[in-house]
Write a protein that holds these residues in place. Structure first.
Motif, mmCIF file in Angstrom:
data_model
loop_
_atom_site.group_PDB
_atom_site.id
_atom_site.type_symbol
_atom_site.label_atom_id
_atom_site.label_comp_id
_atom_site.label_asym_id
_atom_site.label_seq_id
_atom_site.Cartn_x
_atom_site.Cartn_y
_atom_site.Cartn_z
ATOM 1 N N THR A 78 0.837 -1.194 0.000
ATOM 2 C CA THR A 78 0.000 0.000 0.000
ATOM 3 C C THR A 78 0.878 1.253 0.000
ATOM 4 O OG1 THR A 78 -1.751 -1.152 1.210
ATOM 5 C CG2 THR A 78 -1.794 1.256 1.293
ATOM 6 N N VAL A 79 0.407 2.282 -0.662
ATOM 7 C CA VAL A 79 1.048 3.599 -0.599
ATOM 8 C C VAL A 79 0.045 4.571 0.013
ATOM 9 C CG1 VAL A 79 1.924 5.534 -1.964
ATOM 10 C CG2 VAL A 79 2.639 3.205 -2.499
ATOM 11 N N TYR A 80 0.531 5.405 0.918
ATOM 12 C CA TYR A 80 -0.323 6.341 1.621
ATOM 13 C C TYR A 80 -0.014 7.781 1.215
ATOM 14 C CZ TYR A 80 -1.077 2.351 4.701
ATOM 15 O OH TYR A 80 -1.382 1.114 5.187
ATOM 16 N N LEU A 81 -1.001 8.617 1.316
ATOM 17 C CA LEU A 81 -0.813 10.046 1.175
ATOM 18 C C LEU A 81 -1.410 10.702 2.415
ATOM 19 C CD1 LEU A 81 0.224 12.316 -0.724
ATOM 20 C CD2 LEU A 81 -2.154 12.604 -1.463
ATOM 21 N N GLN A 82 -0.535 11.158 3.291
ATOM 22 C CA GLN A 82 -0.986 11.865 4.482
ATOM 23 C C GLN A 82 -1.157 13.335 4.135
ATOM 24 O OE1 GLN A 82 2.480 10.050 6.746
ATOM 25 N NE2 GLN A 82 0.957 10.106 8.363
ATOM 26 N N MET A 83 -2.339 13.834 4.351
ATOM 27 C CA MET A 83 -2.695 15.194 3.969
ATOM 28 C C MET A 83 -3.023 15.973 5.235
ATOM 29 S SD MET A 83 -5.299 13.792 1.039
ATOM 30 C CE MET A 83 -5.636 15.321 0.228
ATOM 31 N N THR A 84 -2.252 17.001 5.503
ATOM 32 C CA THR A 84 -2.493 17.835 6.676
ATOM 33 C C THR A 84 -2.721 19.277 6.253
ATOM 34 O OG1 THR A 84 -0.147 18.330 7.018
ATOM 35 C CG2 THR A 84 -1.024 16.345 8.069
ATOM 36 N N ASN A 85 -3.239 20.054 7.193
ATOM 37 C CA ASN A 85 -3.516 21.468 6.919
ATOM 38 C C ASN A 85 -4.246 21.628 5.587
ATOM 39 O OD1 ASN A 85 -3.529 24.234 7.295
ATOM 40 N ND2 ASN A 85 -1.462 24.529 6.483
ATOM 41 N N LEU A 86 -5.291 20.861 5.421
ATOM 42 C CA LEU A 86 -6.029 20.869 4.164
ATOM 43 C C LEU A 86 -6.701 22.217 3.924
ATOM 44 C CD1 LEU A 86 -7.416 17.262 4.332
ATOM 45 C CD2 LEU A 86 -6.147 18.207 2.397
ATOM 46 N N LYS A 87 -6.757 22.594 2.659
ATOM 47 C CA LYS A 87 -7.337 23.861 2.245
ATOM 48 C C LYS A 87 -8.515 23.601 1.305
ATOM 49 C CE LYS A 87 -2.712 25.933 2.311
ATOM 50 N NZ LYS A 87 -1.694 26.673 1.529
#
Length: 118
Positions: A78-87
């Motif tokens: 699996t590959v993850y994309l951690q997304m923070t401070n979303l706009k």
């Protein structure tokens, strides 16, 4: 071969989500894996990508640098994309892609929707 993208949802501005791209039928270690986003009425564009295990390079587009992190989970393919401070401008359908040159293969997942409200 199947790429299963998941983890999308609705969050408020400043929130976080982690997208997953789980593969079956291929071993993601041998593929470059990228996350792409497509907002309504716009073209699909790359967000982040990670090279194969042999390559290891990671690229984030300027718009997400410092906010998004891409990583591999070898054990779970699996590959993850951690997304923070979303706009709000991150609102789009996110797709994962796995590709390699030798031999040439290119696979897409089905997309997962991310909605960020202000």
């Amino acid at each position: 071969v199947q790429l299963q993208a998941s983890g999308g949802g609705s969050v408020q501005s400043g929130g976080s989500l982690t997208l997953s791209c789980a593969a079956s039928g291929i071993t993601l270690n041998y593929y470059a894996v990228g996350w792409f986003c497509q907002a309504p009425g716009k073209e699909r564009e790359r967000v982040s990508c990670i090279g194969s295990i042999a390559d290891g390079r990671i690229v984030h587009e300027d718009s997400v640098k410092g906010r998004f992190t891409i990583s591999r989970d070898v054990a779970n393919n699996t590959v993850y994309l951690q997304m923070t401070n979303l706009k709000p401008e991150d609102t789009a359908t996110y797709y994962c892609n796995a590709n390699r040159w030798r031999p040439p293969y290119d696979f897409w997942g089905q997309g997962t929707l991310v909605t960020v409200s202000s």
